[in-house]
Design a protein around this motif. Sequence first.
Motif, PDB file in Angstrom:
ATOM      1  N   ARG A 127       1.058  -1.134   0.588  1.00 47.07           N
ATOM      2  CA  ARG A 127      -0.128  -0.321  -0.370  1.00 47.07           C
ATOM      3  C   ARG A 127       1.072   0.932  -0.581  1.00 47.07           C
ATOM      4  N   ALA A 128       1.271   1.302   0.970  1.00 44.36           N
ATOM      5  CA  ALA A 128       3.003   2.751   0.747  1.00 44.36           C
ATOM      6  C   ALA A 128       3.606   2.634  -0.223  1.00 44.36           C
ATOM      7  N   LEU A 129       3.738   1.848  -0.456  1.00 47.93           N
ATOM      8  CA  LEU A 129       4.707   1.749  -1.824  1.00 47.93           C
ATOM      9  C   LEU A 129       3.817   2.725  -2.804  1.00 47.93           C
ATOM     10  N   THR A 130       2.504   1.644  -3.687  1.00 44.73           N
ATOM     11  CA  THR A 130       1.599   1.977  -4.502  1.00 44.73           C
ATOM     12  C   THR A 130       1.977   3.818  -4.474  1.00 44.73           C
ATOM     13  N   ARG A 131       0.951   4.026  -2.978  1.00 39.63           N
ATOM     14  CA  ARG A 131       1.349   5.383  -2.460  1.00 39.63           C
ATOM     15  C   ARG A 131       2.387   6.414  -4.072  1.00 39.63           C
ATOM     16  N   LEU A 132       3.638   5.918  -2.886  1.00 33.42           N
ATOM     17  CA  LEU A 132       5.031   6.239  -3.283  1.00 33.42           C
ATOM     18  C   LEU A 132       5.029   6.651  -5.066  1.00 33.42           C
ATOM     19  N   VAL A 133       4.942   5.547  -5.292  1.00 34.52           N
ATOM     20  CA  VAL A 133       4.948   5.032  -7.335  1.00 34.52           C
ATOM     21  C   VAL A 133       3.472   5.671  -7.759  1.00 34.52           C
ATOM     22  N   GLU A 134       2.389   6.549  -7.209  1.00 37.19           N
ATOM     23  CA  GLU A 134       1.434   7.166  -7.351  1.00 37.19           C
ATOM     24  C   GLU A 134       1.979   8.520  -7.483  1.00 37.19           C
TER      25      GLU A 134
END
Length: 215
Positions: free
Chosen positions: A47-54
């Motif tokens: 979840r945190a990685l997805t936020r960072l990539v977005e």
Amino acid sequence: MRPVICMITPPAPPGAAAVQAMADRVRAAARAGAHLIQIRQPQLDGRALTRLVERSVRAAKGTAARVLVNDRVDVALTAGAHGVHLRGDSMPAARVRAIAPPGFLIGRSVHAAGEGARVAQDGHLDYLIFGTVFTSGSKPGVEAAGLEALAAACAASALPVLAVGGMAPPRLGAVARAGAAGFAAIGLFADGPLDALPLVVQRATSAFDTRGRVP
């Protein structure tokens, strides 16, 4: 020859402030002229990685930079990244290509000339990253492969090969002479203020272009 420049993100703690700081650094690197931004944050959950990539994809919007996710194909596809960079022991590129949208970039890390030649044959990869070329603080205890091994990997592969490990302007001329199409780095982009990144990219490009003569 102008190099392909890849920024690899440095480790960062979880939390909204760290995510925003990383996105700001991605934006600065993209505007400074980095071609690839590899989001490499193995300590973050999905979840945190997805936020960072977005946020990183939004940060790079309007530039020529392409945002890649290290190994997490699921996150890359969910977050709308431009591609994925696979570890040497990760899934075959063909599996990624089968589910990826058109234009999705796929790269892979390799550590020997024979390995690069083998994985390039499947026809689904766009580039390789070879290393560790020089001793690197981000890979403590890993023996440097050296320039001869880099040259062998470049000669053995029909794909563009980027060098990684200890990349610094004084070494980039030798990296270019070894046949690399460019380089990937953490430290060059992780240290110093954001407004210094254009000069970092300019000096690195000049060093590579002129085979090591930094103005």
